[in-house]
Design a protein around this motif. Structure first.
Motif, short mmCIF file in Angstrom:
data_model
loop_
_atom_site.label_atom_id
_atom_site.label_comp_id
_atom_site.label_asym_id
_atom_site.label_seq_id
_atom_site.Cartn_x
_atom_site.Cartn_y
_atom_site.Cartn_z
N THR A 314 0.86 -1.20 0.00
CA THR A 314 0.00 0.00 0.00
C THR A 314 0.88 1.24 0.00
OG1 THR A 314 -0.13 -0.22 2.42
CG2 THR A 314 -1.96 -1.10 1.12
N PRO A 315 0.92 1.97 -1.12
CA PRO A 315 1.84 3.11 -1.24
C PRO A 315 1.50 4.26 -0.29
CG PRO A 315 0.38 2.98 -3.14
CD PRO A 315 0.17 1.74 -2.35
N PHE A 316 0.23 4.34 0.15
CA PHE A 316 -0.14 5.48 0.98
C PHE A 316 0.46 5.41 2.38
CE2 PHE A 316 -3.58 2.36 0.88
CZ PHE A 316 -3.74 2.03 2.21
N ASN A 317 0.83 4.20 2.85
CA ASN A 317 1.51 4.11 4.15
C ASN A 317 2.77 3.27 4.09
OD1 ASN A 317 0.39 1.61 3.82
ND2 ASN A 317 -0.75 1.60 5.75
N LYS A 318 3.20 2.97 2.84
CA LYS A 318 4.47 2.30 2.60
C LYS A 318 4.63 1.02 3.43
CE LYS A 318 5.98 5.77 0.04
NZ LYS A 318 4.80 6.65 0.14
N THR A 319 3.66 0.12 3.30
CA THR A 319 3.74 -1.13 4.06
C THR A 319 3.05 -2.25 3.28
OG1 THR A 319 3.27 -2.16 6.20
CG2 THR A 319 1.58 -0.73 5.29
N HIS A 320 3.36 -3.49 3.70
CA HIS A 320 2.71 -4.66 3.12
C HIS A 320 1.60 -5.11 4.07
CE1 HIS A 320 5.63 -5.38 -0.13
NE2 HIS A 320 6.55 -4.98 0.74
N ILE A 321 0.37 -5.21 3.55
CA ILE A 321 -0.78 -5.58 4.37
C ILE A 321 -1.15 -7.03 4.11
CG2 ILE A 321 -3.22 -5.12 4.83
CD1 ILE A 321 -2.77 -2.24 4.14
N LEU A 322 -1.27 -7.80 5.18
CA LEU A 322 -1.64 -9.21 5.05
C LEU A 322 -3.14 -9.33 4.82
CD1 LEU A 322 -0.68 -12.18 5.30
CD2 LEU A 322 -1.21 -12.02 7.75
N GLY A 323 -3.51 -10.21 3.87
CA GLY A 323 -4.94 -10.38 3.59
C GLY A 323 -5.20 -11.53 2.64
N GLN A 324 -6.32 -11.47 1.96
CA GLN A 324 -6.75 -12.51 1.03
C GLN A 324 -7.01 -11.90 -0.34
OE1 GLN A 324 -8.11 -15.97 1.28
NE2 GLN A 324 -6.89 -16.25 3.12
N MET A 325 -6.53 -12.59 -1.38
CA MET A 325 -6.86 -12.20 -2.76
C MET A 325 -7.96 -13.12 -3.27
SD MET A 325 -4.67 -12.52 -6.28
CE MET A 325 -3.59 -11.12 -6.15
N PHE A 326 -8.99 -12.52 -3.88
CA PHE A 326 -10.10 -13.27 -4.47
C PHE A 326 -10.09 -13.04 -5.98
CE2 PHE A 326 -11.17 -12.10 -0.18
CZ PHE A 326 -11.80 -13.21 0.35
N VAL A 327 -10.23 -14.12 -6.73
CA VAL A 327 -10.25 -14.03 -8.20
C VAL A 327 -11.56 -14.62 -8.70
CG1 VAL A 327 -9.12 -14.71 -10.34
CG2 VAL A 327 -7.74 -14.22 -8.31
N THR A 329 -14.54 -14.30 -12.30
CA THR A 329 -14.55 -14.20 -13.76
C THR A 329 -14.19 -12.82 -14.26
OG1 THR A 329 -16.40 -15.75 -13.61
CG2 THR A 329 -15.92 -14.84 -15.78
N ASN A 330 -14.62 -11.78 -13.53
CA ASN A 330 -14.43 -10.42 -14.02
C ASN A 330 -13.71 -9.49 -13.05
OD1 ASN A 330 -16.10 -10.66 -16.57
ND2 ASN A 330 -17.65 -11.21 -15.05
N TYR A 331 -13.30 -9.98 -11.88
CA TYR A 331 -12.72 -9.09 -10.88
C TYR A 331 -11.58 -9.78 -10.12
CZ TYR A 331 -17.02 -6.50 -11.66
OH TYR A 331 -18.05 -5.82 -12.24
N ILE A 332 -10.64 -8.95 -9.66
CA ILE A 332 -9.64 -9.35 -8.68
C ILE A 332 -9.85 -8.45 -7.47
CG2 ILE A 332 -7.18 -9.52 -8.15
CD1 ILE A 332 -6.67 -9.74 -11.17
N CYS A 333 -10.08 -9.07 -6.32
CA CYS A 333 -10.38 -8.29 -5.12
C CYS A 333 -9.42 -8.66 -4.00
CB CYS A 333 -11.82 -8.53 -4.67
SG CYS A 333 -13.05 -8.10 -5.91
N PHE A 334 -9.27 -7.73 -3.07
CA PHE A 334 -8.40 -7.96 -1.92
C PHE A 334 -9.07 -7.35 -0.69
CE2 PHE A 334 -5.32 -6.33 1.11
CZ PHE A 334 -4.51 -7.44 1.34
N THR A 335 -8.95 -8.07 0.44
CA THR A 335 -9.39 -7.51 1.72
C THR A 335 -8.36 -7.88 2.77
OG1 THR A 335 -11.20 -7.38 3.32
CG2 THR A 335 -10.80 -9.51 2.35
N SER A 336 -8.09 -6.94 3.64
CA SER A 336 -7.07 -7.16 4.66
C SER A 336 -7.58 -8.09 5.74
CB SER A 336 -6.67 -5.82 5.28
OG SER A 336 -7.79 -5.18 5.85
N LYS A 337 -6.63 -8.72 6.43
CA LYS A 337 -7.01 -9.63 7.51
C LYS A 337 -7.68 -8.84 8.62
CE LYS A 337 -5.14 -13.47 10.18
NZ LYS A 337 -3.90 -14.24 10.51
#
Length: 1189
Positions: A314-327, A329-337
Motif C-alpha cells: 500500500t503506497p499510501f503508508n508504505k507497508t505490506h498488508i496481510l490479507g486474502q486475494m479473491f479471483v 470471472t471479471n474481478y480481482i479483489c483484496f481484503t485485509s485480515k
C-alpha cells in the motif's frame, strides 16, 4: 449389479455362504431375510446402520475366490435374491468352464477382473450411463437414501451425516440425509427402526444450540413439532448446509425460483476418498460466491473462482498488508485480515498488464497488476503464483473478447438505423443530475456553508490523489471517515455509483437502459398505472419535481425498472428513493443505482409483500432486545417497532427525516450497507428512551419519535430549506431541540458499531423462515376463510385439504412429472390467495384416488373418471384448477345430497369434450319437437345420448369394485340400465320424421350431425346400443335367457324402428343357475386380470349367422354384446337427467350407496399415510416417527 473388483480380507465375517463352487461364493448378510438371524442378526443390522455399511442396501454378494489362497474379490452385489441369482447363473454358464482351462492362478484372477470390468463398461455404454463426479461411497449413500425413504431419482441427495435423533428422552444413533427438498433421518437399533422425513418448505425455525447435555445440537422446528439432532462430527458444516437448503426452499415459496445445479464446476478426482457429492460442492461454491459478492458489492451473476492468502503493498503508508486475494470471472479483489484496514476491487476490464516480478527474500513470489488509469498494484507471498497468473490470463482473454464483441454490437446499432441511435430524440433521457439544474446559487455568493462544502471537495480530491480514484481506489478507514463527514453535493452521484457497485453493471451493459426505455414507451400495465398515480407524490416539495422534466425522468426510470424486473414491477416507496437518486445522478446512473438497491442491497424489499422489510423488521426487534433491553418490552407492548421499521427501512429515512439530513444517511448506506440503518434506528430509540418509557400508547410513542426525527438537521447543507412533509403532520407542541445529523451518525457508530454484517445475515436467515412461513399460514387462513361458507367442510378439514393440495403442487415442482404444464407456472405469489396454487390433471389424479369417495381401487378405471371430473371442475378451461374449484367438487361428493351427487355424475358424462360437440348440441336443441317443449321446464342439464350413456354405465360398474355390497349394486345397476334403455326407446316413438338423404348430404360431413328425436341432445360418434319397445305378441321366455322382441303389428313406431336392433340388459349373475342361452358369458369364462362381469347386453334382433354377436368391454367387470354393425350411431336415442334420477331412486342399493356418509377425516388421514409410505410430500405435521420392531 456388477461392481469393479474390490479385495475382501475376511469372507466369512458377518456373512452366510449360500452357494459355492471352486471359483465363486454367493453370500447373504446375517440378519437379513426370514428369521433375521436372532440376536446376532440384530447386532449385525445395527452395526450396518451405525457404521454406514453398504450391506444395508445390498445384503447379497458374490465373491471370486482365488484357488489355494485366502484372498477374495467382491465382483457383484444385489438388493434381492433374484438379482444376485441372475448374476450367479451367468457366471456358472459362461465362466466356469473357461476358468478351468487356465493353469496359472494369476491369469485366472486377471481374466475374471477384466471380464467383470468389461461387463460394467458394456452396460454403461448400452444404457447411456453418464460419468458423474460422485464418489463410489457417495453413490452407495444415494442408493440407501432412495431405498429407505422411497425417493425418486429426481430427489438429489446433497450429503449425509452421522448423528443422534432424540425421540423423547431416548437418543437414536443413525444417519441424517440432507437432500434438496427434504431432511431425513434413519436409525436401526436392535430391531427398532426409526424414520423421519421433513420437507424443508415446512421448517419454521432452524437453530444451533449448545447445552451441558447436548453440546453440539441442531433443533429443527416445524408447525407441528420440534426435532433435535446431536452428536455431530462437524456441527458447523452440517448447520451451514441445512441453512442453505432451507433458504433455497424459502426462495421457492417466495418467488417460485427452482434449484438448478451448476454443471460448470471443476471435476473432482475419481479416487477422492471424501464422501462429498458434486451437489455439495456446488452449494459450497454458491455460498462462497454469495459472501464474496456481498463483501465487494459485485453483480449477482459473478462467481468466485478461488482465493489465496497474500500481501498487498500500500503506497499510501508504505507497508505490506496481510490479507486474502479473491479471483473471479471479471474481478480481482483484496481484503485485509484486519477487517477495515484496506480493501481493493480491480475490474479485469481495467487491467492492462499482469506480470510476475522477480522474487527476493523481502518480496517472495510477487505479482504486479497495472490498470488503465496508470495504477500498479503489487501482491506478494502468493503460494501458487504460476497457476494464479494462468487463471487471471484466461479470464482477461475472455473479458477482452467480450468487450470487443460489445463494441461491435454498439457500433452496428448506432450506424444501422436512426431508430436504434441511443442519442436520438425518440429516447429522451436526462444527461445530468436534476440537482445541477435546480441549484439556487449565484456565482458571487460565498458563505461559511459553501466554504465548508469547498473544503469537503478538496479533501476528497486529495484522497483520490493519494488512494486512487474510481473502482480501483484503495478503500480504508480514511475513506469511511470522509463518508461520515458527508459527501459533497457535486460528488454524491459518482461516489454512490462507486460504493454501491452499480458502476460495474452500468459499465458492462452499455445501452441497456436506453433500450429498456424505448421498449417500455407507450406500454401500459398495472405497474405503469401505479407509477402514474405516485409520480406527483415523489418529493413534491422539491422544485425538481414540480415540472414535467423531473416527473418525466422519474417516470422513465421507474417504468424501465418495472419492465426489467416484472416480479417486482413497482412498489410504493420506490418513487421516493428514485426521486432522490435522480437529484444527484444522471438518469441512467439513477436506474443502475435503483437496480443495486432493489436486487442486492435491499433484497426482497420492494415486492408485493415487502418480505425483505418484514425480515429486517424482525432483525431490528432482535437487535433492540439485545442492545436496548430496557426499552424492548415497552416497545413490543405498544407495537411501535413494527410500525416504525417499515417506514424507516423502506425509504432509508427519506420519508421521516428532513431531506438534507436524510441524504447523509443514504451516503452511509451506500458505503456500509444495511448495517448503518440498523445502527441509526437503534440510536434514535436510545436517544428517546425516557420519553418512550413514559408513553401511554403507540400514538404518543410515534409522536415522540416523529418530533425527534423532524429536528435532525444538516447545518452544513448548501441547499435552501425544503419543507418536510412529515413535520407538517406532527403536533403543535414545543419543538424538539435540533439534532445534528453528523453527530447522530457518529453516535450510532460509537454505541452500536459492534453490529457486524455477517451477524445481520445470520439473523436475516432466521427471520426469513419465520416471515415466509407466516405469510404461507396467512394465505392458508385467507383461503379457508374465503370458501368456508361455500362448503360443508369444517375449518380444520379445509386447512388439512389445503396442505394436501399445496403439497401436490410442490411435489410436482420438486420432481416434475409427465404433465404438459410447467410446475413453476402454476404458482404465482402475486395472484389472489385462491389462485396462488393450482394443479393440473396429473396432480389431480393423485388427490382424486386418495380423497374422492368414487375413486375405483383400480387406477386404470380411476384415471378416466378423474379426467372427467377435472374437466368439469375446470371452469375457465385453462387445464388448471385452483383450491376453490377442487373443494367444490370434493364437497359435493362428500357432503352433497343424492340429487347433487347424481347430477355431477351425470354431468361428467354429458359435458362436451370439443367445440364441435357443443355446436352439435346447440343445433340439436333447435330441432327439438313439441314433446321436449312440454318437459323443457324440467330440463336443467343436457341430454345424454347413447355413447355418453354407455360411458356412464361403465363408470357405475367400476365404482362398485371391491364394495361390500358389490353384487347387490351390480344387480341394481343392471335393472336401472334396462329401464333407461327402454325409456330411450320410448322417446324415439315421438321422433319427428327423419331427413331426406339429399338434405343430409348438405350437412358438413366434418361436423357432428344433429338429429331430430324428441329427447336427443346431440349425437356423438362411437359404439351405441339400441333397445326396442316391446311389441304385442311378445312371447314368454325362461328366466335368465335373452328375450327377443318383435315389432308390433301395424305399429308405425315399429316401422320407424325396423332398422334397429334389440338390446336387453340381462341378469346372469352366478346365482342364476338356470341360464341356458349360449349367448350369455359366465364369470368363469371372462374373469381374468381384466375381469368382466356376468352382466351382458345382448342384441337379439336377428338370429341369422351373419348377425352373430360379439362382445366389448365396458370395464373390468362388465361386458356389452353388440351386433356386427354396432359401430353405427343411433341419433334418435337419448335420456334426460330426470329419467336417470328417477331410475336410480327405484333401486334401494344404489340410493344407499350414494347416500352413504363419507368420513372425510379418515380419508384425509389415509391420504397422509399413503403419501408417507409411498413418497414423502406432505407437511411435517404429516410425518410421524415410524417405529417398527
Amino acid at each position: 449389479m456388477w461392481v469393479n473388483p474390490e479385495e475382501v480380507l475376511q469372507a466369512g465375517a458377518l456373512w452366510i455362504t449360500e452357494r459355492a463352487n471352486p471359483y465363486f461364493i454367493l453370500q447373504k448378510r446375517k440378519g437379513h431375510g426370514d428369521g433375521g438371524g436372532g440376536l446376532a442378526g440384530l447386532l449385525v443390522g445395527t452395526l450396518d446402520v451405525v457404521l454406514d455399511s453398504s450391506a444395508r442396501v445390498a445384503p447379497y454378494r458374490i465373491l471370486y475366490e482365488t484357488p489355494h489362497s485366502l484372498t477374495y474379490w467382491l465382483i457383484a452385489h444385489g438388493s434381492s435374491r433374484k438379482e444376485i441369482t441372475e448374476h450367479w447363473e451367468w457366471l456358472e454358464q459362461n465362466l466356469l468352464q473357461t476358468l478351468s482351462i487356465f493353469e496359472n492362478e494369476n491369469d485366472i484372477t486377471t481374466f475374471v477382473k477384466g471380464k467383470v470390468q468389461g461387463i460394467i463398461a458394456e452396460y454403461n455404454k448400452n444404457h447411456d450411463v453418464k460419468e458423474d463426479d460422485d464418489t463410489d461411497k457417495f453413490k452407495e449413500a444415494i442408493c440407501k437414501f432412495r431405498k429407505l425413504f422411497g425417493m425418486p431419482e429426481e430427489e438429489k441427495l446433497v450429503n449425509y451425516y452421522s448423528c443422534s435423533y432424540w425421540k423423547g428422552k431416548v437418543p437414536r444413533q443413525g444417519w441424517l440425509y440432507l437432500s434438496i427438498n427434504h431432511i431425513c433421518f434413519y436409525s436401526y437399533l436392535l430391531g427398532k427402526e426409526a424414520k423421519l422425513v421433513i420437507r424443508w418448505a415446512d421448517i419454521t425455525q432452524l437453530e444451533k444450540s449448545a447445552t451441558l447435555l447436548l453440546p453440539d445440537a441442531v433443533k429443527v422446528s416445524t408447525r407441528a413439532a420440534e426435532h433435535v439432532f446431536s452428536v455431530f462430527l462437524n456441527v458447523n458444516e452440517t448447520f451451514k448446509l441445512m441453512e442453505q437448503l432451507a433458504n433455497i426452499a424459502m426462495r421457492q415459496l417466495l418467488d417460485n425460483e427452482g434449484f438448478e445445479q451448476d454443471r460448470s464446476l471443476p471435476k473432482l478426482k475419481r479416487k477422492s476418498p471424501k464422501k462429498v457429492s458434486a451437489l455439495k460442492r456446488d452449494l459450497d461454491a454458491r455460498a462462497k460466491s454469495e459472501r464474496y459478492r456481498a463483501l465487494f458489492r459485485l453483480p449477482k451473476d459473478e462467481k468466485l473462482d478461488g482465493h489465496t492468502g497474500c500481501t498487498l503493498w500500500t503506497p499510501f503508508n508504505k507497508t505490506h498488508i496481510l490479507g486474502q486475494m479473491f479471483v473471479s470471472t471479471n474481478y480481482i479483489c483484496f481484503t485485509s485480515k484486519e477487517e477495515t484496514l484496506c480493501s481493493l476491487i480491480i475490474p479485469l476490464r481495467e487491467v492492462t498488464i499482469v506480470e510476475k516480478a522477480d522474487s527476493s527474500n523481502v518480496l517472495p513470489s510477487p505479482l504486479s497488476i497495472s490498470t488503465k488509469n496508470r495504477m500498479t498494484f503489487l501482491f506478494a507471498n502468493l503460494k501458487d503464483r504460476d497457476f494464479l497468473v494462468q487463471r487471471i490470463s484466461d479470464f482477461l482473454q475472455q473479458t477482452t473478447s467480450k468487450i470487443r464483441f460489445e463494441r461491435e454490437i454498439a457500433g452496428s446499432l448506432s450506424s444501422s438505423d436512426d431508430e436504434f441511435n441511443l442519442n436520438d430524440n425518440s429516447v429522451p433521457t436526462a444527461t445530468q443530475a436534476l440537482m445541477t439544474m435546480y441549484r439556487r446559487r449565484s456565482p458571487e455568493e460565498f458563505n461559511p456553508k459553501l466554504a465548508k462544502e469547498y473544503l469537503k471537495e478538496q479533501a476528497w480530491k486529495n484522497h483520490f490523489t493519494e488512494y486512487g480514484q474510481g473502482m480501483c481506489m484503495y478503500r480504508t478507514e480514511r475513506t469511511k471517515d470522509l463518508v461520515l463527514q458527508g459527501i459533497p453535493e457535486n460528488m454524491r452521484g459518482e461516489l454512490w455509483l462507486l460504493f454501491s457497485g452499480a458502476i460495474n453493471e452500468m459499465a458492462t451493459h452499455p445501452g441497456y437502459y436506453e433500450d429498456l426505455v424505448e421498449k417500455s414507451m407507450g406500454k401500459y400495465n398495472l405497474a405503469t398505472e401505479e407509477i402514474e398515480r405516485d409520480l406527483h407524490r415523489s418529493l413534491p416539495e422539491h422544485p425538481a419535481f414540480q415540472n414535467e422534466m423531473g416527473i418525466a425522468a422519474l417516470r422513465r426510470v421507474l417504468t424501465a425498472y418495472a419492465f426489467r424486473n416484472p416480479n417486482i414491477g413497482y412498489c410504493q416507496a420506490m418513487n421516493i428513493v428514485t426521486s432522490v437518486l435522480l437529484l444527484y445522478a444522471k438518469e441512467e446512473e439513477a436506474f443502475w443505482l435503483l437496480v443495486a438497491l432493489c436486487e442486492r442491497m435491499l433484497p426482497d424489499y420492494y415486492n408485493t409483500r415487502v418480505v425483505g422489510a418484514l425480515v429486517d423488521q424482525g432483525v431490528f426487534e432482535e437487535l433492540a432486545r439485545e442492545y436496548v433491553p430496557e426499552l424492548y418490552d415497552c416497545m413490543q407492548d405498544l407495537g411501535v417497532i413494527s410500525t416504525i421499521s417499515l417506514s424507516w427501512f423502506l425509504t432509508l429515512f427519506l420519508s421521516v427525516m428532513p431531506f438534507e439530513s436524510a441524504v447523509v444517511v443514504v451516503d452511509c448506506f451506500f458505503y456500509e450497507g444495511i448495517k448503518v440503518i440498523f445502527q441509526l434506528a437503534l440510536s434514535v430509540l436510545h436517544a428517546n428512551i425516557h420519553q418512550l418509557l413514559e408513553a401511554k400508547d403507540d400514538g404518543e410513542a410515534m409522536t415522540v419519535l416523529g418530533r425527534y426525527l423532524d429536528s435532525v438537521t444538516n447545518k452544513d447543507s448548501t441547499l435552501p430549506p425544503i419543507p418536510h412533509l412529515h413535520s407538517l403532520l406532527t403536533d403543535d407542541g414545543e419543538p424538539h431541540p435540533d439534532v445534528d445529523i453528523f453527530k447522530l451518525v457518529r453516535s450510532c457508530y460509537e454505541k452500536f458499531g459492534s453490529i457486524r454484517a455477517d451477524v445481520i445475515e445470520q439473523m436475516r436467515f432466521k427471520q426469513r423462515l419465520r416471515v415466509i412461513q407466516t405469510i404461507e399460514d396467512t394465505t392458508k387462513r385467507n383461503v379457508v376463510r374465503t370458501i368456508v361458507t361455500e362448503t360443508a367442510f369444517s375449518i380444520d378439514e379445509l386447512e388439512e385439504l389445503y396442505v394436501l393440495f399445496k403439497a401436490e403442487h410442490l411435489t410436482s415442482c420438486y420432481w416434475g412429472g409427465t404433465g404438459s404444464s410447467n410446475p413453476t407456472d402454476r404458482h404465482d405469489p402475486s395472484l389472489p390467495y385462491l389462485e396462488q396454487y393450482r394443479i393440473d390433471l396429473e396432480q389431480f389424479r393423485g388427490l382424486f384416488s386418495l380423497l374422492f369417495p368414487w375413486a375405483p381401487a383400480n387406477s386404470a378405471h380411476s384415471d378416466p373418471l378423474a379426467q372427467r371430473l377435472f374437466r368439469l371442475l375446470d371452469h375457465n378451461g385453462d387445464s388448471l384448477i385452483n383450491f376453490r374449484e377442487f373443494i367444490s367438487g370434493l364437497s359435493i361428493l362428500c357432503h352433497g345430497d343424492l340429487t347433487e351427487k347424481l347430477k355431477i355424475l351425470y354431468n361428467m358424462h354429458v359435458m362436451p369434450g370439443k367445440c364441435a360437440c357443443v355446436r352439435a348440441c346447440v343445433r340439436a336443441y333447435v330441432h327439438v319437437c313439441t314433446y321436449v317443449q312440454l318437459i323443457s321446464r324440467f330440463l336443467s342439464l343436457p341430454l345424454s345420448v347413447q355413447s355418453q350413456f354407455i360411458e356412464l354405465c361403465k363408470t357405475l360398474y367400476n365404482m362398485f369394485s371391491e364394495d361390500a355390497q358389490e353384487q347387490e349394486l351390480y344387480h341394481a345397476t343392471a335393472t336401472v340400465t334396462s329401464l333407461l334403455l327402454e325409456m330411450g326407446e320410448v322417446g324415439k316413438l315421438f321422433c319427428c320424421p327423419t331427413k331426406d338423404p339429399e338434405e343430409e348430404d348438405l350437412e358438413d360431413p366434418g361436423e357432428a350431425k344433429p338429429c331430430e328425436p324428441a329427447l336427443v341432445g346431440g349425437a356423438q360418434p362411437g359404439s351405441v346400443y339400441h333397445e326396442r319397445v316391446q311389441g304385442e305378441g311378445e312371447g314368454e321366455e325362461e328366466e335368465g335367457e335373452a328375450r327377443p322382441h318383435g315389432p308390433g303389428n301395424g305399429d308405425s313406431g315399429g316401422e320407424q324402428l325396423s332398422g334397429m336392433e334389440d338390446i336387453r340388459l340381462e341378469d346372469s349373475s352366478p346365482k342364476d343357475t338356470g341360464t341356458s342361452s349360449s349367448m350369455l358369458i359366465s364369470d368363469d369364462e371372462t374373469k381374468d386380470d381384466t375381469s368382466m362381469s356376468s352382466y351382458s347386453v345382448l342384441s337379439t334382433g336377428s338370429h341369422e349367422l351373419d348377425d352373430k354377436l360379439h362382445c366389448e368391454d365396458i370395464a373390468d367387470d362388465t361386458v356389452l354384446v353388440r351386433s356386427a354393425n354396432g359401430t353405427s350411431v343411433d341419433k334418435d336415442w337419448a335420456i334426460t337427467f330426470e329419467q336417470f334420477l328417477a331410475s336410480v331412486l327405484t333401486e334401494q342399493a344404489l340410493v344407499l350407496y350414494f347416500e352413504k356418509p363419507v368420513d372425510v377425516a379418515a380419508r384425509i388421514t389415509n391420504a397422509k399415510n399413503v403419501r408417507k409410505a409411498g413418497r414423502p410430500l406432505l407437511s411435517t405435521s404429516d410425518y410421524e416417527i415410524f417405529l417398527s420392531g
